[in-house]
Design a protein around this motif. Structure first.
Motif, PDB file in Angstrom:
ATOM      1  N   VAL A   1       9.677  -8.062 -21.504  1.00 24.72           N
ATOM      2  CA  VAL A   1       8.586  -7.909 -20.542  1.00 24.72           C
ATOM      3  C   VAL A   1       8.129  -6.458 -20.579  1.00 24.72           C
ATOM      4  CG1 VAL A   1       7.878  -8.094 -18.127  1.00 24.72           C
ATOM      5  CG2 VAL A   1       9.570  -9.713 -19.053  1.00 24.72           C
ATOM      6  N   ALA A   2       6.889  -6.240 -21.048  1.00 21.26           N
ATOM      7  CA  ALA A   2       6.339  -4.891 -21.139  1.00 21.26           C
ATOM      8  C   ALA A   2       5.147  -4.770 -20.206  1.00 21.26           C
ATOM      9  CB  ALA A   2       5.923  -4.585 -22.570  1.00 21.26           C
ATOM     10  N   ASN A   3       4.984  -3.572 -19.632  1.00 24.78           N
ATOM     11  CA  ASN A   3       3.934  -3.355 -18.654  1.00 24.78           C
ATOM     12  C   ASN A   3       3.131  -2.106 -19.020  1.00 24.78           C
ATOM     13  OD1 ASN A   3       2.516  -3.888 -16.275  1.00 24.78           O
ATOM     14  ND2 ASN A   3       3.850  -2.590 -15.048  1.00 24.78           N
TER      15      ASN A   3
ATOM     16  N   LEU B   1       6.266 -11.144 -22.628  1.00 28.11           N
ATOM     17  CA  LEU B   1       5.176 -11.095 -21.661  1.00 28.11           C
ATOM     18  C   LEU B   1       4.620  -9.675 -21.703  1.00 28.11           C
ATOM     19  CD1 LEU B   1       6.732 -12.956 -18.599  1.00 28.11           C
ATOM     20  CD2 LEU B   1       4.829 -13.756 -20.013  1.00 28.11           C
ATOM     21  N   LEU B   2       3.344  -9.543 -21.994  1.00 24.86           N
ATOM     22  CA  LEU B   2       2.691  -8.239 -22.122  1.00 24.86           C
ATOM     23  C   LEU B   2       1.698  -8.108 -20.976  1.00 24.86           C
ATOM     24  CD1 LEU B   2       2.113  -8.657 -25.947  1.00 24.86           C
ATOM     25  CD2 LEU B   2       3.933  -7.329 -24.852  1.00 24.86           C
ATOM     26  N   ILE B   3       2.033  -7.271 -19.999  1.00 25.80           N
ATOM     27  CA  ILE B   3       1.300  -7.220 -18.739  1.00 25.80           C
ATOM     28  C   ILE B   3       0.346  -6.026 -18.693  1.00 25.80           C
ATOM     29  CG2 ILE B   3       1.535  -7.140 -16.227  1.00 25.80           C
ATOM     30  CD1 ILE B   3       4.492  -8.031 -16.720  1.00 25.80           C
ATOM     31  N   ASP B   4      -0.930  -6.311 -18.537  1.00 28.00           N
ATOM     32  CA  ASP B   4      -1.969  -5.303 -18.308  1.00 28.00           C
ATOM     33  C   ASP B   4      -1.918  -4.132 -19.295  1.00 28.00           C
ATOM     34  OD1 ASP B   4      -4.219  -4.415 -17.030  1.00 28.00           O
ATOM     35  OD2 ASP B   4      -3.135  -3.372 -15.440  1.00 28.00           O
ATOM     36  N   PRO B   5      -1.987  -4.413 -20.607  1.00 27.60           N
ATOM     37  CA  PRO B   5      -1.924  -3.312 -21.577  1.00 27.60           C
ATOM     38  C   PRO B   5      -3.084  -2.335 -21.457  1.00 27.60           C
ATOM     39  CG  PRO B   5      -2.566  -5.356 -22.659  1.00 27.60           C
ATOM     40  CD  PRO B   5      -2.147  -5.720 -21.268  1.00 27.60           C
ATOM     41  N   MET B   6      -4.231  -2.789 -20.938  1.00 28.50           N
ATOM     42  CA  MET B   6      -5.393  -1.900 -20.869  1.00 28.50           C
ATOM     43  C   MET B   6      -5.154  -0.721 -19.927  1.00 28.50           C
ATOM     44  SD  MET B   6      -6.973  -3.310 -23.152  1.00 28.50           S
ATOM     45  CE  MET B   6      -8.445  -2.319 -23.240  1.00 28.50           C
ATOM     46  N   ALA B   7      -4.176  -0.830 -19.034  1.00 26.95           N
ATOM     47  CA  ALA B   7      -3.835   0.295 -18.159  1.00 26.95           C
ATOM     48  C   ALA B   7      -3.277   1.461 -18.969  1.00 26.95           C
ATOM     49  CB  ALA B   7      -2.825  -0.141 -17.104  1.00 26.95           C
ATOM     50  N   GLY B   8      -2.801   1.167 -20.191  1.00 23.55           N
ATOM     51  CA  GLY B   8      -2.255   2.225 -21.046  1.00 23.55           C
ATOM     52  C   GLY B   8      -2.971   2.321 -22.372  1.00 23.55           C
ATOM     53  N   GLU B   9      -4.224   1.914 -22.405  1.00 24.94           N
ATOM     54  CA  GLU B   9      -4.984   1.860 -23.665  1.00 24.94           C
ATOM     55  C   GLU B   9      -5.020   3.206 -24.382  1.00 24.94           C
ATOM     56  OE1 GLU B   9      -9.265   0.073 -25.188  1.00 24.94           O
ATOM     57  OE2 GLU B   9      -9.083   0.789 -23.133  1.00 24.94           O
ATOM     58  N   ASP B  10      -5.012   4.297 -23.625  1.00 25.68           N
ATOM     59  CA  ASP B  10      -5.075   5.632 -24.240  1.00 25.68           C
ATOM     60  C   ASP B  10      -3.846   5.930 -25.094  1.00 25.68           C
ATOM     61  OD1 ASP B  10      -7.483   5.984 -22.980  1.00 25.68           O
ATOM     62  OD2 ASP B  10      -6.676   7.209 -21.353  1.00 25.68           O
ATOM     63  N   ASP B  11      -2.747   5.224 -24.852  1.00 28.32           N
ATOM     64  CA  ASP B  11      -1.510   5.455 -25.604  1.00 28.32           C
ATOM     65  C   ASP B  11      -1.449   4.679 -26.914  1.00 28.32           C
ATOM     66  OD1 ASP B  11      -0.795   7.025 -23.517  1.00 28.32           O
ATOM     67  OD2 ASP B  11       0.815   5.748 -22.783  1.00 28.32           O
ATOM     68  N   ALA B  12      -2.402   3.784 -27.136  1.00 28.54           N
ATOM     69  CA  ALA B  12      -2.350   2.897 -28.306  1.00 28.54           C
ATOM     70  C   ALA B  12      -2.258   3.677 -29.616  1.00 28.54           C
ATOM     71  CB  ALA B  12      -3.561   1.975 -28.321  1.00 28.54           C
ATOM     72  N   ALA B  13      -2.944   4.819 -29.697  1.00 26.36           N
ATOM     73  CA  ALA B  13      -2.963   5.601 -30.935  1.00 26.36           C
ATOM     74  C   ALA B  13      -1.584   6.112 -31.333  1.00 26.36           C
ATOM     75  CB  ALA B  13      -3.929   6.770 -30.799  1.00 26.36           C
ATOM     76  N   HIS B  14      -0.674   6.234 -30.375  1.00 25.77           N
ATOM     77  CA  HIS B  14       0.682   6.708 -30.684  1.00 25.77           C
ATOM     78  C   HIS B  14       1.522   5.632 -31.384  1.00 25.77           C
ATOM     79  CE1 HIS B  14       0.165  10.380 -28.411  1.00 25.77           C
ATOM     80  NE2 HIS B  14      -0.188   9.694 -27.339  1.00 25.77           N
ATOM     81  N   PHE B  15       1.025   4.401 -31.403  1.00 27.15           N
ATOM     82  CA  PHE B  15       1.844   3.287 -31.896  1.00 27.15           C
ATOM     83  C   PHE B  15       1.128   2.482 -32.980  1.00 27.15           C
ATOM     84  CE2 PHE B  15       3.307   4.212 -27.591  1.00 27.15           C
ATOM     85  CZ  PHE B  15       4.647   4.460 -27.856  1.00 27.15           C
ATOM     86  N   ALA B  16       0.638   3.210 -33.992  1.00 20.39           N
ATOM     87  CA  ALA B  16      -0.005   2.547 -35.118  1.00 20.39           C
ATOM     88  C   ALA B  16       1.030   1.712 -35.862  1.00 20.39           C
ATOM     89  CB  ALA B  16      -0.619   3.584 -36.048  1.00 20.39           C
ATOM     90  N   SER B  17       0.634   0.500 -36.239  1.00 23.53           N
ATOM     91  CA  SER B  17       1.557  -0.401 -36.939  1.00 23.53           C
ATOM     92  C   SER B  17       0.744  -1.382 -37.775  1.00 23.53           C
ATOM     93  CB  SER B  17       2.446  -1.140 -35.934  1.00 23.53           C
ATOM     94  OG  SER B  17       1.655  -1.886 -35.024  1.00 23.53           O
ATOM     95  N   PRO B  18       1.382  -2.103 -38.688  1.00 22.38           N
ATOM     96  CA  PRO B  18       0.638  -3.065 -39.511  1.00 22.38           C
ATOM     97  C   PRO B  18      -0.098  -4.082 -38.644  1.00 22.38           C
ATOM     98  CG  PRO B  18       2.888  -2.800 -40.302  1.00 22.38           C
ATOM     99  CD  PRO B  18       2.804  -2.080 -38.999  1.00 22.38           C
ATOM    100  N   LYS B  19      -1.277  -4.481 -39.072  1.00 21.50           N
ATOM    101  CA  LYS B  19      -2.100  -5.420 -38.307  1.00 21.50           C
ATOM    102  C   LYS B  19      -1.647  -6.856 -38.568  1.00 21.50           C
ATOM    103  CE  LYS B  19      -4.728  -2.075 -36.839  1.00 21.50           C
ATOM    104  NZ  LYS B  19      -4.542  -1.544 -35.511  1.00 21.50           N
ATOM    105  N   ILE B  20      -0.475  -7.172 -38.037  1.00 21.82           N
ATOM    106  CA  ILE B  20       0.064  -8.526 -38.186  1.00 21.82           C
ATOM    107  C   ILE B  20       0.412  -9.078 -36.804  1.00 21.82           C
ATOM    108  CG2 ILE B  20       0.959  -8.216 -40.530  1.00 21.82           C
ATOM    109  CD1 ILE B  20       3.703  -7.601 -39.292  1.00 21.82           C
ATOM    110  N   GLU B  21       0.416 -10.404 -36.700  1.00 22.51           N
ATOM    111  CA  GLU B  21       0.771 -11.020 -35.423  1.00 22.51           C
ATOM    112  C   GLU B  21       2.236 -10.773 -35.109  1.00 22.51           C
ATOM    113  OE1 GLU B  21      -0.317 -15.129 -35.372  1.00 22.51           O
ATOM    114  OE2 GLU B  21      -2.464 -14.695 -35.487  1.00 22.51           O
TER     115      GLU B  21
END
Length: 199
Positions: A69-71, A97-117
């Motif tokens: 469960v990630a928030n 369960l991935l809860i409200d990721p858009m609240a941390g959208e600015d952090d997405a760049a720190h977690f680049a990873s392969p574009k796979i499901e």
């Protein structure tokens, strides 16, 4: 009966982020019991690596298949971890369960990873937004992660109505089916070793 006292009891719940969301407790009709909670930190590569090592350890020590469960921003960390971790670790995760990721959208760049499901079933729960651009980004995240998409309930009775409860219930059922399938495959492989086919 609630989902918490039935289906979820067969999982070890590991949470990360700012803590279990009130909306999630409303969804399941009771406070969500966690077996481990990891504080989230991302400011330096060392902090990210330490967080990943703690998640590795929590998953390896879990007594049952894991519900992750990630928030908020930790959703991006969790998907980064899932895409880059060895199969032995991933196999222990039944779903997320991935809860409200858009609240941390600015952090997405720190977690680049392969574009796979993601390699396990997942449900992205996001708050209602009148902003079309944000809604499209949420849909794009769900598609990229291979996640089902649901809205977060705002009221305790929301679990009984609409797609919120149904989406969470379906995720747990998919997780359970995956566990059963893995056990059948393991049993078949063991049987093949113990009782080789006769020529």
């Amino acid at each position: 009966m609630t989902l918490v006292t039935t289906s979820l009891d067969r999982f070890s719940v590991i949470s990360t982020g700012t803590g279990p969301a009130r909306a999630l407790s409303a969804l399941f009709g009771a406070p969500l019991r966690t077996d481990a909670h990891l504080d989230y930190s991302h400011e330096t590569p060392r902090q990210r690596s330490l967080w990943a090592a703690k998640l590795d350890s929590a998953i390896l020590h879990a007594e049952r298949p894991v519900l992750l469960v990630a928030n908020g921003a930790s959703c991006f960390a969790a998907t980064w971890w899932a895409r880059l971790s060895p199969r032995d670790y991933i196999a222990r995760v039944a779903g997320a369960l991935l809860i409200d990721p858009m609240a941390g959208e600015d952090d997405a760049a720190h977690f680049a990873s392969p574009k796979i499901e993601l390699p396990f079933p997942s449900l992205l729960l996001s708050g209602e937004t009148p902003d079309t651009a944000v809604a499209e980004r949420v849909k794009a995240l769900a598609t990229g992660w291979g996640s089902a998409l649901g809205g977060m309930p705002q009221l305790p009775h929301a679990r009984r109505s609409g797609s919120h409860w149904q989406g969470a219930r379906e995720l747990v059922l998919r997780m359970t089916a995956t566990i059963v399938e893995r056990r059948v495959q393991a049993a078949d492989a063991l049987a093949a070793v113990l009782v080789p086919e006769q020529d």
